[in-house]
Structures are given as structure tokens and as C-alpha cells.
Design a protein around this motif. Structure first.
Motif, short mmCIF file in Angstrom:
data_model
loop_
_atom_site.label_atom_id
_atom_site.label_comp_id
_atom_site.label_asym_id
_atom_site.label_seq_id
_atom_site.Cartn_x
_atom_site.Cartn_y
_atom_site.Cartn_z
N ILE A 1 -2.59 20.97 53.30
CA ILE A 1 -3.09 20.46 52.02
C ILE A 1 -1.92 19.91 51.20
N GLY A 2 -1.99 18.64 50.85
CA GLY A 2 -0.99 18.06 49.97
C GLY A 2 -1.32 18.36 48.52
N LEU A 3 -0.30 18.43 47.68
CA LEU A 3 -0.50 18.76 46.26
C LEU A 3 0.44 17.91 45.41
N GLU A 4 -0.11 17.35 44.34
CA GLU A 4 0.67 16.61 43.35
C GLU A 4 0.38 17.18 41.97
N TYR A 5 1.41 17.27 41.15
CA TYR A 5 1.21 17.71 39.76
C TYR A 5 2.29 17.11 38.88
N VAL A 6 2.06 17.17 37.57
CA VAL A 6 3.02 16.65 36.60
C VAL A 6 3.60 17.84 35.86
N SER A 7 4.90 18.02 35.94
CA SER A 7 5.57 19.17 35.33
C SER A 7 5.55 19.08 33.81
N THR A 8 5.97 20.15 33.17
CA THR A 8 6.04 20.16 31.70
C THR A 8 7.02 19.12 31.18
N ALA A 9 7.97 18.73 32.02
CA ALA A 9 8.94 17.71 31.63
C ALA A 9 8.41 16.30 31.88
N GLY A 10 7.20 16.18 32.43
CA GLY A 10 6.61 14.87 32.68
C GLY A 10 6.99 14.26 34.01
N VAL A 11 7.55 15.06 34.92
CA VAL A 11 7.97 14.57 36.24
C VAL A 11 6.89 14.87 37.26
N ALA B 1 -5.00 25.45 32.23
CA ALA B 1 -4.60 24.05 32.14
C ALA B 1 -5.71 23.19 32.72
N SER B 2 -5.86 22.00 32.14
CA SER B 2 -6.89 21.06 32.58
C SER B 2 -6.30 20.06 33.57
N GLN B 3 -7.08 19.69 34.60
CA GLN B 3 -6.64 18.74 35.62
C GLN B 3 -5.23 19.09 36.09
N PRO B 4 -5.02 20.31 36.60
CA PRO B 4 -3.67 20.81 36.84
C PRO B 4 -2.94 20.17 38.01
N PHE B 5 -3.67 19.75 39.04
CA PHE B 5 -3.04 19.15 40.21
C PHE B 5 -4.08 18.38 41.02
N ARG B 6 -3.58 17.57 41.95
CA ARG B 6 -4.47 16.84 42.86
C ARG B 6 -4.19 17.30 44.27
N LEU B 7 -5.26 17.72 44.94
CA LEU B 7 -5.16 18.12 46.34
C LEU B 7 -5.53 16.94 47.24
N SER B 8 -4.98 16.89 48.43
CA SER B 8 -5.34 15.84 49.38
C SER B 8 -5.25 16.40 50.79
N TRP B 9 -6.09 15.87 51.67
CA TRP B 9 -6.13 16.32 53.06
C TRP B 9 -6.76 15.23 53.93
N ILE B 10 -6.66 15.41 55.24
CA ILE B 10 -7.24 14.47 56.19
C ILE B 10 -8.60 15.01 56.62
N SER B 11 -9.63 14.19 56.46
CA SER B 11 -10.99 14.62 56.82
C SER B 11 -11.20 14.58 58.34
N THR B 12 -12.34 15.06 58.78
CA THR B 12 -12.67 15.04 60.20
C THR B 12 -12.78 13.61 60.73
N GLU B 13 -13.03 12.64 59.82
CA GLU B 13 -13.10 11.23 60.23
C GLU B 13 -11.73 10.56 60.22
N GLY B 14 -10.69 11.32 59.89
CA GLY B 14 -9.35 10.78 59.87
C GLY B 14 -8.97 10.09 58.58
N LYS B 15 -9.78 10.21 57.54
CA LYS B 15 -9.49 9.59 56.25
C LYS B 15 -8.87 10.60 55.29
#
Length: 290
Positions: free
Chosen positions: A11-21, A90-104
Motif C-alpha cells: 500500500i502506497g501512502l502520501e501525506y502533507v506534513s505540518t511543515a507543508g511538505v 485530522a481531515s483527509q489525512p493521507f492518500r492510499l494507493s494500490w494495484i487492483s486485480t485488473e492491474g490498475k
């Protein structure tokens, strides 16, 4: 890949730190981050004709504003704020991403991350049952599996009970610490030590206009609770034995667990509302919030 076969490293994860990074990595590496303190992962759009209502809710738990994308999310934020087991969110804290069974590649941003008093994490998605399509169901299933892999809990919640929200919205108007007056609060706790009617106890302390806001603030903080027949008691919530005996029959285990108001149909649809010193208390029999 099936949801149950995924690991935290898948599972990939993206978030924006308190410093805005913006930070990126796997869930397995980033899960220790204090996500209750991060910035929203994305901005909320605002445009003419928009069907949902975005805004900011001031949280007494966080001591600051938390954003929401709909009134339903606002109500859930309010319930989280009212939950004594919640220490941060926290609201909208991070975005998860993964590869589905269809490869998307599939992406999903949960609505809230919650930190509880015992240090555990809770991920919350807000979506009514009637608005869950097949694709949404898959995303929620994968998110739940991802949370389990790192020891978090996950819950998908819909529309809360109308009576519960009516009362919590009313008390939320007194959630800010500025309402608290220590000398009045101390007298209220002393007066209600043996349990008595709300208005009768408030009148013993002093002028209603000065006393009632403090009383409602103590109810919000769970210093006082309403027991059977509208009688206030000191310390925590009214227990299940109070069910079915009036407005005070409130037993909350947590914002995302079962909430029991009353054992009778009448008790489930009746609550009291303070209408001011002239009008006093009125009884409402509708499930609609005022």
C-alpha cells in the motif's frame, strides 16, 4: 491482488506534513507518523452550484479547526469531538494507493484519522449506505485490510441517529473553554453530587443566564451527565440502567460504536430543549434536528 492478500508494503501512502511538505512511501514505513496532526492531503474545491457544503469545524479536542466536505462529515466531526476517548483528529489525512486485480492503480483518501486516548489509531470513512457503489465497497474493503495490517481500526459510518445529533449539536454550542467559569462549575458539581433536576440544580447555584452555559459546558465535557428523568449526576455518562426514562437516557460507548438512547419508542423520539429564561424547557417529539 485481493484485499486480504495485501500487506502494508503493498500500500502506497502520501501525506502533507505540518511543515507543508508532501511525503511518500509505503504504509508499512510511514504508519508511525502522527497523522492526527498533519495537513489535509488535498484542498477542498469550492464552486458555483456545488452540491456539498465544505467548511471548518472548531474542535475542542484539538483546540483548532478541522475541515469537512459535507454536513454529514461535520456531524461526524462533532461526535468525534464529543467522544472522551478521542485525543486528536485530522481531515483527509493521507492518500492510499494500490494495484487492483485488473492491474490498475487505485487511490483512496479516507475522511478522518483519529487518535484515541490509549494511543491506537482509527481511520474513518463517512458514506451513507445508499451512496456506496461496487467500486466504493472495494476501496473500503482494501482500506480496512490495510489498517488491520498496521494495527489501526477502520470504520465506515453513515447518517447518525437524529436524536443523538440534535442533543450533541445543542451541547456543542457550549464546547469552547471560554464558557467555563471555575467557581460556577465547582458549585454545580457540588449541587449535583446527589443528583437532581437540571433546572432545579442550576437555580440553586445562581442566575440561569450565568449558570446554564457552564452547566451545558460540563455536560459536553462529561463532568456531568444526565440520568433518569432529566436528573444530572456527577462523573461520566448515564448507564444502561437509565434507559427508557426520559431525555437523559444517553449511553455512549464511543462515536463509532452502538449508541443506545432508550428502551422505549417514546424515549427514542423525545428530548428537552432549553429555550431561554422566559420560555424554559420544551419537549420535542420529532426526530428532526432543530
Amino acid at each position: 491482488m485481493d484485499a486480504d492478500e495485501m500487506s502494508a508494503e503493498d500500500i502506497g501512502l502520501e501525506y502533507v506534513s505540518t511543515a507543508g511538505v508532501r511525503e511518500r512511501g509505503s504504509l508499512g514505513r510511514l504508519w508511525p507518523v502522527a497523522f492526527e496532526s498533519v495537513r489535509p492531503e488535498r484542498r477542498f474545491p469550492a464552486f458555483r452550484g456545488q452540491g456539498n457544503w465544505c467548511g471548518w469545524y472548531w474542535s475542542a479536542t484539538c483546540g483548532g479547526h478541522v475541515s469537512y466536505e459535507s454536513w454529514l462529515e461535520r456531524d461526524r466531526l462533532m461526535l468525534l469531538d464529543f467522544d472522551p476517548l478521542v485525543t486528536g483528529m485530522a481531515s483527509q489525512p493521507f492518500r492510499l494507493s494500490w494495484i487492483s486485480t485488473e492491474g490498475k492503480r487505485v487511490r483512496h483518501t479516507p475522511d478522518f484519522f483519529v487518535r484515541r486516548a490509549d494511543g491506537t489509531g482509527l481511520v474513518v470513512d463517512v458514506r451513507p449506505d445508499e451512496r456506496i457503489g461496487p467500486g466504493d465497497a472495494v476501496k473500503f474493503a482494501v482500506t480496512a485490510a490495510a489498517c488491520r495490517s498496521v494495527g489501526w481500526d477502520f470504520v465506515r459510518v453513515g447518517t447518525p441517529d437524529g436524536v443523538l445529533m440534535a442533543n450533541v449539536r445543542s451541547l456543542a454550542g457550549y464546547r469552547h473553554p471560554r464558557v467555563h467559569r471555575p467557581e460556577v462549575a465547582a458549585r454545580l458539581v457540588k449541587v449535583f453530587a446527589d443528583g437532581r433536576g437540571l433546572l432545579a440544580g442550576a437555580l440553586r447555584v445562581g442566575d440561569q443566564i450565568a449558570v446554564l452555559p457552564v452547566l451545558f459546558h460540563l455536560l459536553w465535557r462529561r463532568v456531568l451527565a444526565v440520568g433518569s428523568g432529566g436528573r444530572a449526576v456527577v462523573g461520566g455518562l448515564a448507564g444502561p440502567h437509565d434507559a427508557g426514562r426520559g431525555w437523559g437516557c444517553l449511553h455512549v460507548h464511543g462515536c463509532c460504536e452502538r449508541v443506545t438512547w432508550s428502551g422505549s419508542t417514546d424515549g427514542c423520539t423525545r428530548w428537552l430543549r432549553w429555550r431561554g429564561p422566559r420560555s424554559g424547557w420544551s419537549t420535542r417529539h420529532s426526530r428532526r434536528a432543530w
